[in-house]
Design a protein around this motif. Structure first.
Motif, PDB file in Angstrom:
ATOM      1  N   ALA A   1       0.871  -1.180   0.000  1.00 41.03           N
ATOM      2  CA  ALA A   1       0.000   0.000   0.000  1.00 41.03           C
ATOM      3  C   ALA A   1       0.907   1.230   0.000  1.00 41.03           C
ATOM      4  O   ALA A   1       1.775   1.350   0.877  1.00 41.03           O
ATOM      5  CB  ALA A   1      -0.902   0.008   1.229  1.00 41.03           C
TER       6      ALA A   1
ATOM      7  N   ARG B   1      12.480  -8.616   9.010  1.00 46.91           N
ATOM      8  CA  ARG B   1      12.283  -8.759  10.454  1.00 46.91           C
ATOM      9  C   ARG B   1      11.501  -7.579  11.039  1.00 46.91           C
ATOM     10  O   ARG B   1      10.656  -7.752  11.920  1.00 46.91           O
ATOM     11  CB  ARG B   1      13.668  -8.906  11.113  1.00 46.91           C
TER      12      ARG B   1
ATOM     13  N   THR C   1       9.192  -5.714   9.587  1.00 46.44           N
ATOM     14  CA  THR C   1       7.767  -5.824   9.231  1.00 46.44           C
ATOM     15  C   THR C   1       7.090  -6.869  10.111  1.00 46.44           C
ATOM     16  O   THR C   1       5.994  -6.626  10.632  1.00 46.44           O
ATOM     17  CB  THR C   1       7.612  -6.129   7.732  1.00 46.44           C
TER      18      THR C   1
ATOM     19  N   THR D   1      16.337 -12.052   8.343  1.00 44.67           N
ATOM     20  CA  THR D   1      17.137 -11.339   9.351  1.00 44.67           C
ATOM     21  C   THR D   1      18.585 -11.770   9.151  1.00 44.67           C
ATOM     22  O   THR D   1      18.849 -12.870   8.659  1.00 44.67           O
ATOM     23  CB  THR D   1      16.685 -11.681  10.788  1.00 44.67           C
TER      24      THR D   1
ATOM     25  N   SER E   1      13.198  -2.536   2.544  1.00 44.47           N
ATOM     26  CA  SER E   1      14.449  -3.217   2.171  1.00 44.47           C
ATOM     27  C   SER E   1      14.156  -4.492   1.384  1.00 44.47           C
ATOM     28  O   SER E   1      14.884  -4.831   0.443  1.00 44.47           O
ATOM     29  CB  SER E   1      15.294  -3.521   3.407  1.00 44.47           C
TER      30      SER E   1
HETATM   31  N1  LIG Z   1       2.574  -0.067   3.128  1.00 42.74           N
HETATM   32  C1  LIG Z   1       2.850  -1.349   3.074  1.00 42.74           C
HETATM   33  O1  LIG Z   1       2.251  -2.101   2.290  1.00 42.74           O
HETATM   34  C2  LIG Z   1       3.923  -1.920   3.949  1.00 42.74           C
HETATM   35  C3  LIG Z   1       4.208  -3.296   3.933  1.00 42.74           C
HETATM   36  C4  LIG Z   1       5.214  -3.784   4.757  1.00 42.74           C
HETATM   37  C5  LIG Z   1       5.923  -2.918   5.590  1.00 42.74           C
HETATM   38  N2  LIG Z   1       5.620  -1.592   5.569  1.00 42.74           N
HETATM   39  C6  LIG Z   1       6.352  -0.659   6.420  1.00 42.74           C
HETATM   40  O2  LIG Z   1       7.740  -0.696   6.064  1.00 42.74           O
HETATM   41  C7  LIG Z   1       8.501  -0.311   7.197  1.00 42.74           C
HETATM   42  C8  LIG Z   1       9.587  -1.349   7.447  1.00 42.74           C
HETATM   43  O3  LIG Z   1      10.490  -1.396   6.332  1.00 42.74           O
HETATM   44  P1  LIG Z   1      12.067  -1.530   6.564  1.00 42.74           P
HETATM   45  O4  LIG Z   1      12.759  -1.479   5.232  1.00 42.74           O
HETATM   46  O5  LIG Z   1      12.455  -0.548   7.614  1.00 42.74           O
HETATM   47  O6  LIG Z   1      12.180  -2.962   7.275  1.00 42.74           O
HETATM   48  P2  LIG Z   1      11.945  -4.482   6.738  1.00 42.74           P
HETATM   49  O7  LIG Z   1      12.311  -4.543   5.286  1.00 42.74           O
HETATM   50  O8  LIG Z   1      10.599  -4.947   7.153  1.00 42.74           O
HETATM   51  O9  LIG Z   1      12.997  -5.282   7.631  1.00 42.74           O
HETATM   52  C9  LIG Z   1      14.356  -4.945   7.573  1.00 42.74           C
HETATM   53  C10 LIG Z   1      15.159  -6.066   8.186  1.00 42.74           C
HETATM   54  O10 LIG Z   1      15.116  -7.228   7.362  1.00 42.74           O
HETATM   55  C11 LIG Z   1      16.340  -7.918   7.464  1.00 42.74           C
HETATM   56  N3  LIG Z   1      16.976  -7.975   6.142  1.00 42.74           N
HETATM   57  C12 LIG Z   1      16.892  -7.075   5.124  1.00 42.74           C
HETATM   58  N4  LIG Z   1      17.624  -7.478   4.068  1.00 42.74           N
HETATM   59  C13 LIG Z   1      18.172  -8.659   4.417  1.00 42.74           C
HETATM   60  C14 LIG Z   1      19.044  -9.567   3.753  1.00 42.74           C
HETATM   61  N5  LIG Z   1      19.483  -9.347   2.490  1.00 42.74           N
HETATM   62  N6  LIG Z   1      19.427 -10.679   4.406  1.00 42.74           N
HETATM   63  C15 LIG Z   1      18.996 -10.929   5.682  1.00 42.74           C
HETATM   64  N7  LIG Z   1      18.167 -10.105   6.359  1.00 42.74           N
HETATM   65  C16 LIG Z   1      17.776  -8.991   5.739  1.00 42.74           C
HETATM   66  C17 LIG Z   1      17.206  -7.154   8.469  1.00 42.74           C
HETATM   67  O11 LIG Z   1      16.885  -7.693   9.751  1.00 42.74           O
HETATM   68  P3  LIG Z   1      17.891  -7.681  11.008  1.00 42.74           P
HETATM   69  O12 LIG Z   1      18.061  -6.238  11.395  1.00 42.74           O
HETATM   70  O13 LIG Z   1      17.199  -8.510  12.047  1.00 42.74           O
HETATM   71  O14 LIG Z   1      19.191  -8.308  10.522  1.00 42.74           O
HETATM   72  C18 LIG Z   1      16.641  -5.749   8.336  1.00 42.74           C
HETATM   73  O15 LIG Z   1      16.901  -4.925   9.472  1.00 42.74           O
HETATM   74  C19 LIG Z   1       7.514  -0.205   8.366  1.00 42.74           C
HETATM   75  O16 LIG Z   1       7.120   1.155   8.551  1.00 42.74           O
HETATM   76  C20 LIG Z   1       6.322  -1.011   7.882  1.00 42.74           C
HETATM   77  O17 LIG Z   1       5.105  -0.627   8.491  1.00 42.74           O
HETATM   78  C21 LIG Z   1       4.633  -1.079   4.782  1.00 42.74           C
END
Ligand SMILES: NC(=O)c1ccc[n+]([C@@H]2O[C@H](COP(=O)([O-])OP(=O)(O)OC[C@H]3O[C@@H](n4cnc5c(N)ncnc54)[C@H](OP(=O)(O)O)[C@@H]3O)[C@@H](O)[C@H]2O)c1
Length: 163
Positions: free
Chosen positions: A6, A43, A45, A64, A102
């Motif tokens: 979204a 992780r 999310t 993670t 990410s």
């Molecule tokens: N609007 C939507 O549809 C939607 C959907 C989903 C999420 N979101 C939002 O997105 C935000 C979160 O996004 P984000 O980018 O900060 O976090 P994320 O992608 O949910 O999680 C990031 C974590 O994933 C792990 N990771 C990432 N790449 C990796 C790899 N290549 N290998 C191993 N582990 C890996 C790491 O965990 P570790 O730190 O544990 O190593 C990293 O800290 C939140 O605000 C959420 O509400 C929105």
């Protein structure tokens, strides 16, 4: 492979590890589209879900880099390579990348179809999805009529990537 997201008018997706807005019909669409399927998430999310628990009625795969991280009822992988090895066990059409930023960026090129709920409002945000309207590889294939929830206007869009 699919992704589901979204976005707002600026393709923002989150703030302070939370969604920007919660729209019941969009939550319903997400639940119906991904139920019985495989969902792939970062992780952060996972930890944004109620009680940090995996989604019911789906195979949950969590990324993670922490080798000690364990989650009940989820498969934990530690790299893109480990993820891709795990994903060979499933039908490609049954796999949904569900975020966050990410993981969307890491997997965008591998996806054929993107289910994008486009919310026509600009929120304060700190995480973004790549703008598919500016990406020549992706085409808008379908768009719903305008949907409303109180004063929020939104659209269900499907984009496809020719590969
Ligand atoms: N609007 C939507 O549809 C939607 C959907 C989903 C999420 N979101 C939002 O997105 C935000 C979160 O996004 P984000 O980018 O900060 O976090 P994320 O992608 O949910 O999680 C990031 C974590 O994933 C792990 N990771 C990432 N790449 C990796 C790899 N290549 N290998 C191993 N582990 C890996 C790491 O965990 P570790 O730190 O544990 O190593 C990293 O800290 C939140 O605000 C959420 O509400 C929105």
């Amino acid at each position: 492979m699919n992704l589901i997201v979204a976005v707002d008018r600026n393709w923002a997706i989150g703030k302070d590890n939370k969604l920007l807005v919660s729209i019941p019909d969009d939550m319903k669409f997400f639940r119906e589209t991904t139920s019985g399927k495989v969902v792939v998430m970062g992780r952060k999310t996972l930890e944004s879900f109620p009680n940090g628990k995996p989604l019911k009625n789906r195979v949950n795969i969590v990324l993670t880099r922490d080798n000690n991280y364990q989650v009940k009822d989820a498969i934990v992988v530690h790299s893109k390579e480990e993820l891709n090895a795990e994903l060979t066990k499933y039908n490609n059409d049954d796999i949904f990348i569900i975020g966050g930023e990410s993981i969307y960026r890491m997997m965008l090129d591998e996806c054929d179809r993107a289910f994008v709920t486009y919310v026509d409002y600009a929120y304060d945000a700190d995480t973004y999805f790549p703008n598919l309207d500016d990406n020549s590889k992706w085409k808008l294939a379908e768009e719903s009529e305008e949907q409303t929830y109180y004063d929020i206007e939104f659209y269900f869009r499907t984009y496809t990537q020719a590969r």
